[in-house]
Design an enzyme around this catalytic site. Structure first.
Site, PDB file in Angstrom:
ATOM      1  N   GLU C  80       0.760  -1.361   0.375  1.00 32.15           N
ATOM      2  CA  GLU C  80       0.156   0.092   0.419  1.00 32.15           C
ATOM      3  C   GLU C  80       0.237   1.516   0.482  1.00 32.15           C
ATOM      4  O   GLU C  80       0.610   2.341   0.220  1.00 32.15           O
ATOM      5  CB  GLU C  80      -1.361   0.333   0.770  1.00 32.15           C
ATOM      6  CG  GLU C  80      -1.759  -1.219   1.163  1.00 32.15           C
ATOM      7  CD  GLU C  80      -2.944  -1.150   2.000  1.00 32.15           C
ATOM      8  OE1 GLU C  80      -4.640  -1.097   2.238  1.00 32.15           O
ATOM      9  OE2 GLU C  80      -2.559  -0.726   3.884  1.00 32.15           O
ATOM     10  N   HIS C  99      -0.560   5.051   8.448  1.00 26.77           N
ATOM     11  CA  HIS C  99      -2.314   4.293   7.841  1.00 26.77           C
ATOM     12  C   HIS C  99      -2.305   3.018   8.855  1.00 26.77           C
ATOM     13  O   HIS C  99      -0.726   2.323   9.288  1.00 26.77           O
ATOM     14  CB  HIS C  99      -1.862   3.678   6.516  1.00 26.77           C
ATOM     15  CG  HIS C  99      -2.896   2.552   6.288  1.00 26.77           C
ATOM     16  ND1 HIS C  99      -4.498   2.196   5.992  1.00 26.77           N
ATOM     17  CD2 HIS C  99      -2.984   1.311   6.394  1.00 26.77           C
ATOM     18  CE1 HIS C  99      -5.208   1.769   5.582  1.00 26.77           C
ATOM     19  NE2 HIS C  99      -3.952   0.264   5.609  1.00 26.77           N
ATOM     20  N   HIS C 101      -5.000   0.496  11.115  1.00 29.58           N
ATOM     21  CA  HIS C 101      -6.854   0.038  11.273  1.00 29.58           C
ATOM     22  C   HIS C 101      -7.257  -0.572  12.641  1.00 29.58           C
ATOM     23  O   HIS C 101      -6.888  -1.585  13.582  1.00 29.58           O
ATOM     24  CB  HIS C 101      -6.165  -1.686  11.167  1.00 29.58           C
ATOM     25  CG  HIS C 101      -4.911  -1.558  10.140  1.00 29.58           C
ATOM     26  ND1 HIS C 101      -3.860  -2.660   9.602  1.00 29.58           N
ATOM     27  CD2 HIS C 101      -5.617  -1.051   8.340  1.00 29.58           C
ATOM     28  CE1 HIS C 101      -3.826  -2.515   8.451  1.00 29.58           C
ATOM     29  NE2 HIS C 101      -4.927  -1.359   7.599  1.00 29.58           N
ATOM     30  N   HIS C 169     -11.734  -0.386   6.609  1.00 31.10           N
ATOM     31  CA  HIS C 169     -10.750  -1.127   6.414  1.00 31.10           C
ATOM     32  C   HIS C 169      -9.729   0.309   7.739  1.00 31.10           C
ATOM     33  O   HIS C 169      -8.834  -0.885   8.311  1.00 31.10           O
ATOM     34  CB  HIS C 169      -9.820  -0.562   5.047  1.00 31.10           C
ATOM     35  CG  HIS C 169      -8.696  -0.056   4.945  1.00 31.10           C
ATOM     36  ND1 HIS C 169      -8.818  -0.462   2.837  1.00 31.10           N
ATOM     37  CD2 HIS C 169      -7.665  -0.408   5.468  1.00 31.10           C
ATOM     38  CE1 HIS C 169      -6.954  -0.710   3.402  1.00 31.10           C
ATOM     39  NE2 HIS C 169      -6.477  -0.762   4.931  1.00 31.10           N
TER      40      HIS C 169
END
Lengths: 266, 266, 266, 266
Positions: C80, C99, C101, C169
């Site tokens: 990613e 980024h 989760h 996500h």
């Protein structure tokens, strides 16, 4: 080295039980665990006023079933000893008692929502856990179970069950053995947490009475009990949290023959 | 080695209190704890701007009740010192103050739901905890309590209570002693968590006013307090988190007589 | 020993930032953090495909803003990467990207409930966090942001904000500096957890826009930032989790001039 | 030193898998993990009755697909072995099985709320997880899966899925490889926790079937799998929790040729 006596063994096991129940997240700074004397059913063993996860065999004293210390001069004692003594008097089948304020159990004590077995291991709490409210018999108090009549009232509410929920206070559990008590205390706490979490997403479908009566006793048979005991003691050991060796289980002679000062510690 | 002075003792105890409250999960990187000067009631002790769990006795400085540092040249200070100074001015009975942002307390500060004692140990928060909203007196601000008038407004909202909930911000608690403050801070946090969890499954039945008035003061008597203090300090010790020995409590001479630079750290 | 170069410093700081965000419970085995190259704004630094809490300076490689590795032959890379490159292209003011989760953020990504600042420290997320749904532009996909057009779509949804919530996500956050990004990532995660917990007991009263605009930037001034950074790094150090010393920051010569194999690791 | 045999390797990996799943919070004192024999598809490997986080390679024994031990005289075995044997018989594609009582999964087993993938990593559970209720075929039992017909009933409910939810009991998961099983077990547990938390604040918007079918298999490709495996094993290693070295994988000769005593441990 001589074999440890049954009393030394019992005191070591009781220190271990205190530490296991604390390490598994049920007991914190307060609460206490006792066991009936290994050779004198008219006495029980309980620590001096100290947090469960810190207890050593040397911290453990003998008490009569009237919760009077046999010999503990100048030692601060738990104020709620009568919880233990009154239950040992009322329940000859009971040989171990735990009183705690688990954050998983308290929501039931505060709302009056019934605690029920929701998974097989939770059935060790029994088919039901009655409530006791100090307000019913005694009105506004400091909420601690200190007077003999308070202890008798609690023991009466427990009746023939394995666990009693104390409104706005906590829970008291009993077992036929110390290890059974530890298993029941840890898994009733787990059941409460899982029941609470289940209630957040839907309608719970608990065990049937038949399932609870079949699986509860099954979980307390030697094999699951031995497996859990090895698990809990190894976790303590990995953390360097085992009590001191049995041989240190003796109290200093200076305390052995002394008289007691009744404690009021919560 | 000479006996540590009362001031050295107070600074060691304050470092310990900071670490205990952090280790028990109430304080994180922010928040602060102070104690009134042991021999001069016109001063209080507070750390320089540093996270509570890292504080050493050498980090602790003296402040006037106007929250001006007595001697802290070139040292960054907490921006919210007036919380402490204004409360010491308004409350001669108060000798210790804690300000925090506990994740268990904040849901009450964000929703305005009343925090009430739901179990005996939770009664140390008092019979009620009033709310304070910086918006009421000051409108939109950066929400920190930095100006003397902000500190006075908060102290007024606290009134004669032991705890005030700050909307969208956190809580401030007071005690007649540092150890009482630590006990109140840890168990009001526990009470909040248990009240929140209880509200998820049913209607809460809190302590009656009579129960709260009887059991709250009881929990703050020497025996439960000593038991909890041993528990908390032993947990720190097992983690290697105790402050450095008292003898390191002194500040470098270079700082002792210096002037201060007012800090704005949150 | 020669001074470490700005690049060595940046790689050490990036390894540290990865470990801090993981240690504070936001990142787990997946997720990634990048920083713009300290001397070449047309490049950014990002680790090879490895879990954040394990990253060493030697794991960190250079990438063009098209997310092509400058030299990483035979090394597995994050799939990613375009999240980082496309944001650096769209936002010259941004010098760091994360980024993740987080289990505290995901409930908002899954329900579409708006994340808002509910306490002063939470205002570092900004006054609002927009949503992005890969389904809107691309329909059913494997949900990872791998293609340049996916990265551009996400960067467009971020717009001029500091945080974007990715449906089903996770989240992507940006900062003008790496330390600002770490602070924003940790406290937006804390805000989400506290907002979720607050919603369980009542109607939330969030910060006013004026409060958020005043306190958010305030929290990112040098004093609170320095205090938090000392706290987070000391916690890592106490756990023996600091990255290896800067001097180990260099990659083996065998990799330095090699060509890359584009990775697809999540 | 000679190379370890495929069997030694399999036993080490299985001990490691048990410890990883326990360390990541899915397994506690109970539950078990098995793998199909590396060279004989008519057998599987499973530990003796012991808690997963304590298992060493030397604790692992061979069983026929009828769940009879090949050689384990005087060793206490898990009572629920048929879960493993019956699934290996019904699913030639399956080479690893895990049975657990995760506190994140149990709320779904207790309420009957459907577990669905709510974020990309959660898609490894498959597009759906069917329920099995021992009551349907067998009425009130001790709830353990001990009889062959109970194992067959569970395997039938699993069908061609990767996970089956057992009402009032727990979950059983399968994988084509041991590492795939570990990944599925850890991330289905994470998905359950996040779904539960999401349901507390709003209406969940799960993955579409198309998304689940695209991203689930993607997460199980070598790169994400290798990244997660390094993460989990390094976490164990940092905690000093790795199994003993492969060379200790052999069982004492005294046990190797012995006959078995069927165990009933939960």
């Amino acid at each position: 080295m001589p074999m440890p006596s049954p009393l030394d063994e019992a005191r070591y096991e009781l220190a271990l039980a205190n530490r296991i129940i604390a390490h598994e997240g049920v007991l914190d700074g307060f609460g206490h665990v006792s066991v009936r004397h290994p050779t004198d059913p008219g006495r029980y063993l309980l620590a001096r006023s100290r947090s469960p996860e810190l207890i050593e065999p040397a911290d453990i004293y003998e008490f009569t079933l009237d919760s009077e210390p046999v010999a503990a001069k100048g030692v601060t004692l738990y104020g709620e000893r009568v919880i233990h003594g009154c239950i040992y008097q009322a329940r000859p089948d009971v040989n171990a008692v735990c009183h705690h304020h688990s954050p998983s159990i308290l929501p039931f004590c505060i709302t009056g929502v019934e605690l029920v077995p929701v998974f097989h291991l939770g059935a060790v709490l029994g088919t039901a856990a009655p409530f006791w409210d100090s307000r019913d018999d005694f009105g506004d108090t400091n909420m601690l179970v200190i007077k003999p009549e308070e202890g008798r009232s609690l023991a009466k509410a427990l009746g023939s069950h394995w666990m009693v929920l104390m409104r706005r206070h906590g829970a008291t559990l009993v077992g036929t053995t110390l290890r059974e008590l530890v298993f029941r205390t840890v898994y009733s706490h787990a059941n409460a947490e899982i029941q609470l979490r289940s209630m957040l997403i839907g309608k719970i479908g608990p065990l049937s009475r038949g399932e609870a009566e079949l699986t509860g006793p099954y979980q307390l048979t030697p094999r699951p009990m031995a497996r859990a005991w090895e698990y809990w003691t190894t976790r303590l050991k990995k953390n360097g949290e085992l009590p001191r060796a049995r041989r240190t289980g003796g109290r200093p002679a200076t305390l052995r023959t002394a008289k007691s000062r009744s404690g009021q510690g919560a």
